[in-house]
Design a protein around this motif. Structure first.
Motif, mmCIF file in Angstrom:
data_model
loop_
_atom_site.group_PDB
_atom_site.id
_atom_site.type_symbol
_atom_site.label_atom_id
_atom_site.label_comp_id
_atom_site.label_asym_id
_atom_site.label_seq_id
_atom_site.Cartn_x
_atom_site.Cartn_y
_atom_site.Cartn_z
ATOM 1 N N PRO A 70 0.815 -1.226 0.000
ATOM 2 C CA PRO A 70 0.000 0.000 0.000
ATOM 3 C C PRO A 70 0.854 1.283 0.000
ATOM 4 C CG PRO A 70 -0.934 -1.596 1.513
ATOM 5 C CD PRO A 70 0.397 -2.144 1.080
ATOM 6 N N VAL A 71 2.002 1.240 0.634
ATOM 7 C CA VAL A 71 2.901 2.403 0.611
ATOM 8 C C VAL A 71 3.418 2.622 -0.809
ATOM 9 C CG1 VAL A 71 5.077 3.351 1.483
ATOM 10 C CG2 VAL A 71 3.557 2.098 3.027
ATOM 11 N N VAL A 72 3.828 1.538 -1.453
ATOM 12 C CA VAL A 72 4.305 1.622 -2.837
ATOM 13 C C VAL A 72 3.190 2.170 -3.728
ATOM 14 C CG1 VAL A 72 5.107 0.297 -4.838
ATOM 15 C CG2 VAL A 72 5.990 -0.242 -2.546
ATOM 16 N N GLU A 73 1.971 1.674 -3.535
ATOM 17 C CA GLU A 73 0.842 2.133 -4.346
ATOM 18 C C GLU A 73 0.554 3.621 -4.118
ATOM 19 O OE1 GLU A 73 -2.114 -0.755 -3.255
ATOM 20 O OE2 GLU A 73 -1.295 -2.247 -4.639
ATOM 21 N N ARG A 74 0.710 4.073 -2.890
ATOM 22 C CA ARG A 74 0.513 5.509 -2.602
ATOM 23 C C ARG A 74 1.566 6.338 -3.320
ATOM 24 N NH1 ARG A 74 -1.645 8.809 1.414
ATOM 25 N NH2 ARG A 74 -1.214 10.943 0.796
ATOM 26 N N PHE A 75 2.832 5.917 -3.236
ATOM 27 C CA PHE A 75 3.892 6.627 -3.948
ATOM 28 C C PHE A 75 3.635 6.603 -5.451
ATOM 29 C CE2 PHE A 75 7.257 5.905 -0.433
ATOM 30 C CZ PHE A 75 6.960 7.127 0.145
ATOM 31 N N GLN A 76 3.152 5.470 -5.950
ATOM 32 C CA GLN A 76 2.864 5.355 -7.381
ATOM 33 C C GLN A 76 1.754 6.328 -7.782
ATOM 34 O OE1 GLN A 76 2.158 1.376 -8.703
ATOM 35 N NE2 GLN A 76 2.014 1.968 -10.847
ATOM 36 N N ALA A 77 0.713 6.419 -6.976
ATOM 37 C CA ALA A 77 -0.385 7.349 -7.261
ATOM 38 C C ALA A 77 0.106 8.794 -7.264
ATOM 39 C CB ALA A 77 -1.505 7.166 -6.228
ATOM 40 N N ASP A 78 1.116 9.071 -6.464
ATOM 41 C CA ASP A 78 1.704 10.418 -6.399
ATOM 42 C C ASP A 78 2.744 10.641 -7.502
ATOM 43 O OD1 ASP A 78 0.172 10.864 -4.149
ATOM 44 O OD2 ASP A 78 1.838 10.593 -2.731
ATOM 45 N N GLY A 79 2.959 9.624 -8.344
ATOM 46 C CA GLY A 79 3.943 9.746 -9.421
ATOM 47 C C GLY A 79 5.382 9.676 -8.940
ATOM 48 N N ARG A 80 5.616 9.007 -7.816
ATOM 49 C CA ARG A 80 6.952 8.968 -7.221
ATOM 50 C C ARG A 80 7.589 7.588 -7.273
ATOM 51 N NH1 ARG A 80 5.627 11.816 -1.635
ATOM 52 N NH2 ARG A 80 7.601 10.860 -1.119
ATOM 53 N N VAL A 81 7.093 6.699 -8.149
ATOM 54 C CA VAL A 81 7.648 5.351 -8.267
ATOM 55 C C VAL A 81 8.258 5.185 -9.655
ATOM 56 C CG1 VAL A 81 7.071 2.890 -8.405
ATOM 57 C CG2 VAL A 81 6.077 4.304 -6.603
ATOM 58 N N VAL A 82 9.447 4.642 -9.661
ATOM 59 C CA VAL A 82 10.096 4.260 -10.911
ATOM 60 C C VAL A 82 10.322 2.761 -10.831
ATOM 61 C CG1 VAL A 82 12.124 4.524 -12.363
ATOM 62 C CG2 VAL A 82 11.245 6.492 -11.105
ATOM 63 N N ARG A 83 9.871 2.049 -11.829
ATOM 64 C CA ARG A 83 9.991 0.586 -11.811
ATOM 65 C C ARG A 83 11.198 0.144 -12.620
ATOM 66 N NH1 ARG A 83 5.741 -2.145 -9.773
ATOM 67 N NH2 ARG A 83 3.871 -0.944 -9.389
ATOM 68 N N ILE A 84 11.834 -0.895 -12.118
ATOM 69 C CA ILE A 84 12.950 -1.532 -12.812
ATOM 70 C C ILE A 84 12.631 -3.018 -12.892
ATOM 71 C CG2 ILE A 84 15.392 -2.166 -12.647
ATOM 72 C CD1 ILE A 84 15.869 0.515 -11.284
ATOM 73 N N ASP A 85 12.844 -3.591 -14.055
ATOM 74 C CA ASP A 85 12.612 -5.023 -14.255
ATOM 75 C C ASP A 85 13.731 -5.799 -13.566
ATOM 76 O OD1 ASP A 85 12.193 -7.606 -15.070
ATOM 77 O OD2 ASP A 85 12.401 -7.190 -17.223
ATOM 78 N N ALA A 86 13.430 -6.377 -12.424
ATOM 79 C CA ALA A 86 14.431 -7.102 -11.634
ATOM 80 C C ALA A 86 14.598 -8.547 -12.092
ATOM 81 C CB ALA A 86 14.070 -7.060 -10.159
ATOM 82 N N GLU A 87 13.870 -8.946 -13.127
ATOM 83 C CA GLU A 87 14.019 -10.303 -13.647
ATOM 84 C C GLU A 87 15.102 -10.372 -14.721
ATOM 85 O OE1 GLU A 87 10.354 -12.236 -14.627
ATOM 86 O OE2 GLU A 87 9.371 -11.484 -12.831
ATOM 87 N N GLN A 88 15.744 -9.253 -15.003
ATOM 88 C CA GLN A 88 16.858 -9.227 -15.941
ATOM 89 C C GLN A 88 18.112 -9.769 -15.246
ATOM 90 O OE1 GLN A 88 17.087 -5.276 -18.125
ATOM 91 N NE2 GLN A 88 16.177 -4.654 -16.178
ATOM 92 N N HIS A 89 19.167 -9.934 -16.024
ATOM 93 C CA HIS A 89 20.463 -10.271 -15.446
ATOM 94 C C HIS A 89 20.859 -9.150 -14.491
ATOM 95 C CE1 HIS A 89 24.846 -10.665 -15.211
ATOM 96 N NE2 HIS A 89 24.627 -11.959 -15.426
#
Length: 180
Positions: A35-54
């Protein structure tokens, strides 16, 4: 992620790298942390990185987020760009580079490669060619002097036209210059 944690558990020595603890940690994450991540995301403060890469690719993506930061500060003559940049630099640790100051310093520098050309453009009330301004920004007197890697820069008064903006997009010496 479960498989990754179980594999890590073989060498980590962590008591919580077992299947029972891992599943509890996932549940806690979904109930409490997500829920904290979702709140930051709603505020436009989340940057995602694909951690399934090498992991080297993940590191490359992380570095791009925390690499040099360049903020272009624009406004009309007398709008307070320089004053605010000075305060930002003092408060937040940015290096303030004024395009106007760099051009004036180059004009005044004895033996300047660009001095006369800069003078002629300024005398006619025209913008100095973008290549000159970018070169001055990137020279030892500017970003290289302060250390490009991890640097935080305010560039005051540039770009000043679409031609300048196009020149920034075509710059090649510091590719990070383009992305921030």
């Amino acid at each position: 992620m479960e498989a990754r944690l179980l594999e890590r558990g073989k060498t980590s020595g962590r008591a919580d790298d077992n299947i029972e603890s891992i599943r509890k940690r996932f549940l806690t994450f979904h109930q409490e942390s997500r829920p904290v991540v979702e709140r930051f995301q709603a505020d436009g403060r989340v940057v995602r990185i694909d951690a399934e890469q090498h992991r080297d690719d993940v590191w490359r993506d992380v570095q791009a987020l925390f690499g040099p930061s360049v903020v272009f500060v624009l406004g009309g003559p007398g709008s307070g760009k320089g004053t605010q940049c000075t305060k930002i630099a003092e408060s937040f640790g940015y290096v303030h580079l004024s395009a106007g100051d760099l051009l004036r310093e180059e004009r005044a520098r004895e033996g300047s490669e660009y001095g006369e050309l800069i003078n002629s453009y300024i005398k006619e009330g025209k913008l100095v060619p973008v290549e000159i301004t970018i070169e001055l920004i990137k020279q030892a007197d500017a970003m290289v002097k302060f250390g490009w890697e991890g640097g935080r820069y305010l560039i005051d008064g540039f770009p000043r036209s679409f031609d300048n903006l196009k020149g920034v997009s075509e710059a090649t010496v510091c590719p990070e210059f383009l992305t921030h």
